[in-house]
Design an enzyme around this catalytic site. Structure first.
Site, short mmCIF file in Angstrom:
data_model
loop_
_atom_site.label_atom_id
_atom_site.label_comp_id
_atom_site.label_asym_id
_atom_site.label_seq_id
_atom_site.Cartn_x
_atom_site.Cartn_y
_atom_site.Cartn_z
N HIS A 62 0.82 -1.21 0.00
CA HIS A 62 0.00 0.00 0.00
C HIS A 62 0.85 1.27 0.00
CE1 HIS A 62 -3.19 -2.93 1.42
NE2 HIS A 62 -3.59 -2.50 0.24
N ASP A 86 -9.92 -3.62 0.10
CA ASP A 86 -9.48 -3.78 1.49
C ASP A 86 -9.26 -2.40 2.14
OD1 ASP A 86 -6.87 -4.65 -0.46
OD2 ASP A 86 -6.57 -2.95 0.88
N GLY A 140 -14.76 -1.65 -12.58
CA GLY A 140 -13.91 -0.51 -12.95
C GLY A 140 -13.97 -0.21 -14.43
N ASP A 157 -5.59 -1.22 -8.37
CA ASP A 157 -5.22 -2.10 -7.25
C ASP A 157 -6.06 -3.37 -7.38
OD1 ASP A 157 -5.48 -1.66 -3.59
OD2 ASP A 157 -4.68 -3.29 -4.85
N THR A 159 -6.94 -7.59 -8.54
CA THR A 159 -6.48 -8.96 -8.46
C THR A 159 -5.68 -9.28 -9.73
OG1 THR A 159 -8.74 -9.40 -9.21
CG2 THR A 159 -8.23 -9.98 -6.94
N PRO A 164 -12.81 -11.24 -12.90
CA PRO A 164 -13.28 -9.89 -13.21
C PRO A 164 -12.16 -8.92 -13.55
CG PRO A 164 -13.53 -10.37 -10.86
CD PRO A 164 -13.13 -11.64 -11.52
N1 SAM Z 1 -3.06 -6.27 -3.36
C1 SAM Z 1 -3.84 -7.24 -4.11
C2 SAM Z 1 -3.07 -7.78 -5.28
O1 SAM Z 1 -2.06 -7.19 -5.66
O2 SAM Z 1 -3.52 -8.82 -5.81
C3 SAM Z 1 -5.14 -6.60 -4.56
C4 SAM Z 1 -6.08 -6.49 -3.42
S1 SAM Z 1 -7.67 -5.85 -3.72
C5 SAM Z 1 -8.53 -6.81 -2.58
C6 SAM Z 1 -8.12 -6.51 -5.32
C7 SAM Z 1 -9.56 -6.15 -5.64
O3 SAM Z 1 -9.77 -5.96 -7.03
C8 SAM Z 1 -10.57 -7.23 -5.22
O4 SAM Z 1 -11.32 -6.80 -4.11
C9 SAM Z 1 -11.45 -7.45 -6.46
O5 SAM Z 1 -12.82 -7.63 -6.16
C10 SAM Z 1 -11.18 -6.16 -7.21
N2 SAM Z 1 -11.48 -6.23 -8.66
C11 SAM Z 1 -11.17 -7.21 -9.53
N3 SAM Z 1 -11.63 -6.91 -10.77
C12 SAM Z 1 -12.25 -5.68 -10.66
C13 SAM Z 1 -12.93 -4.82 -11.60
N4 SAM Z 1 -13.06 -5.18 -12.89
N5 SAM Z 1 -13.41 -3.64 -11.15
C14 SAM Z 1 -13.28 -3.28 -9.84
N6 SAM Z 1 -12.67 -4.05 -8.89
C15 SAM Z 1 -12.15 -5.24 -9.32
#
Ligand code: SAM
Length: 281
Positions: A62, A86, A140, A157, A159, A164
């Site tokens: 972060h 998070d 997003g 930030d 996954t 998704p």
């Molecule tokens: N630090 C982590 C990593 O590097 O993998 C990322 C943590 S954060 C929890 C990742 C977030 O991205 C998840 O909560 C997921 O639901 C979100 N996410 C995935 N695809 C997305 C999209 N298309 N739009 C918005 N959020 C999305």
């Protein structure tokens, strides 16, 4: 009986941690969400079985997804985080007094809700208490289409490029990000492990270079991520992360950081040869 969690980093290698308790386990429309208590890394969030954050080492990720962009842009007033449910990135952004509004666009409301409930040290600024923070539960990709010329900094930030998040690593998305940024805007995205994900990096940085004039990679040490060597993509319409870095503002920052500092800002962009080769033009 001991309980162990293992994340496979390849077919034959992984990380394993002793678990003391499962705090939450449930499935949203997007993914399986588990929050567990580990013996050595505090609480840990898993999405579809993959480590997202742990209380012990989340400060690295972060710090490094936020501060390099916010100390390179001379006046980051409006910031967008895509993903980041998070809350850790928003927490770090809020440390910058010049930021007037931080918008979080997270596709999965369950991640936000359970982070507020179980990970308050990260979700402390997305619990509705901060008027400078706005939450959107949305894809997003959909959100970014509806916003042009609006943000100084956009942080992806997300996954890994599965499920998704697949579309968040494509050229079309980067063109939408470019349009949503102001004329001197900066985008940073987590860009996976240089050690394990060379192919993903090659494609991601090629897509970024098709859209942005300034594209650099920087690195950080995150023990719970595959190989421990993690990376971020810095894509910018105008400012360079080293040449235009405001060292004085970073040195005189009015807040503490346990990983980022004004020397590391520069050092992080010095890459091991194999990482540099992954994204060679
Ligand atoms: N630090 C982590 C990593 O590097 O993998 C990322 C943590 S954060 C929890 C990742 C977030 O991205 C998840 O909560 C997921 O639901 C979100 N996410 C995935 N695809 C997305 C999209 N298309 N739009 C918005 N959020 C999305």
């Amino acid at each position: 009986m001991d309980l162990w969690y293992t994340e496979k980093h390849s077919d034959n290698v992984g990380i394993t941690m002793k678990i003391t308790k499962t705090l939450f386990s449930g499935k949203s429309e997007f993914q399986q969400l588990d929050i567990v208590e580990t013996l050595e890394y505090g609480k840990m969030m898993l999405l579809d079985g993959l480590v997202m954050v742990t209380e012990r080492d989340e400060f690295v990720y972060h710090d490094m997804i936020t501060h390099p962009a916010l100390f390179t842009h001379p006046a980051p007033k409006k910031v967008l985080v895509i993903g980041g449910g998070d809350g850790g990135s928003i927490r770090e952004i809020m440390k910058h007094p010049e930021v007037e509004l931080a918008v979080l666009c997270e596709i999965d409301g369950l991640v936000i809700d359970k982070s507020i409930e179980y990970l308050p040290s990260m979700a402390c600024e997305i619990d509705g208490s901060n008027p400078r923070v706005k939450l959107h539960v949305d894809d997003g990709l959909a959100y970014i289409r509806a916003h042009q010329n609006e943000f100084d900094v956009i942080l992806v930030d997300s996954t890994d490029p599965i499920g998704p998040a697949v579309g968040l690593f494509e050229e079309d998305f980067y063109r939408l990000v470019h349009a949503a940024l102001k004329e001197d805007g900066i985008m940073v995205a987590q860009s996976e492990s240089p050690f394990y994900h060379a192919e993903i990096q090659k494609s991601m940085f090629s897509n970024l270079r098709a859209v942005f004039p300034v594209v650099e990679m920087y690195q950080a040490f995150i023990p719970t991520y595959p190989s421990g060597l993690w990376s971020f993509a810095f894509a910018s319409k105008k400012y360079h992360p080293v040449k235009d870095f405001d060292r004085q503002r970073a040195t005189e920052r009015g807040f503490t950081t346990r990983y980022y500092n004004e020397d590391l800002h520069l050092g992080a962009f010095m890459l091991p040869t194999f990482a540099r080769d992954n994204i060679a033009e």
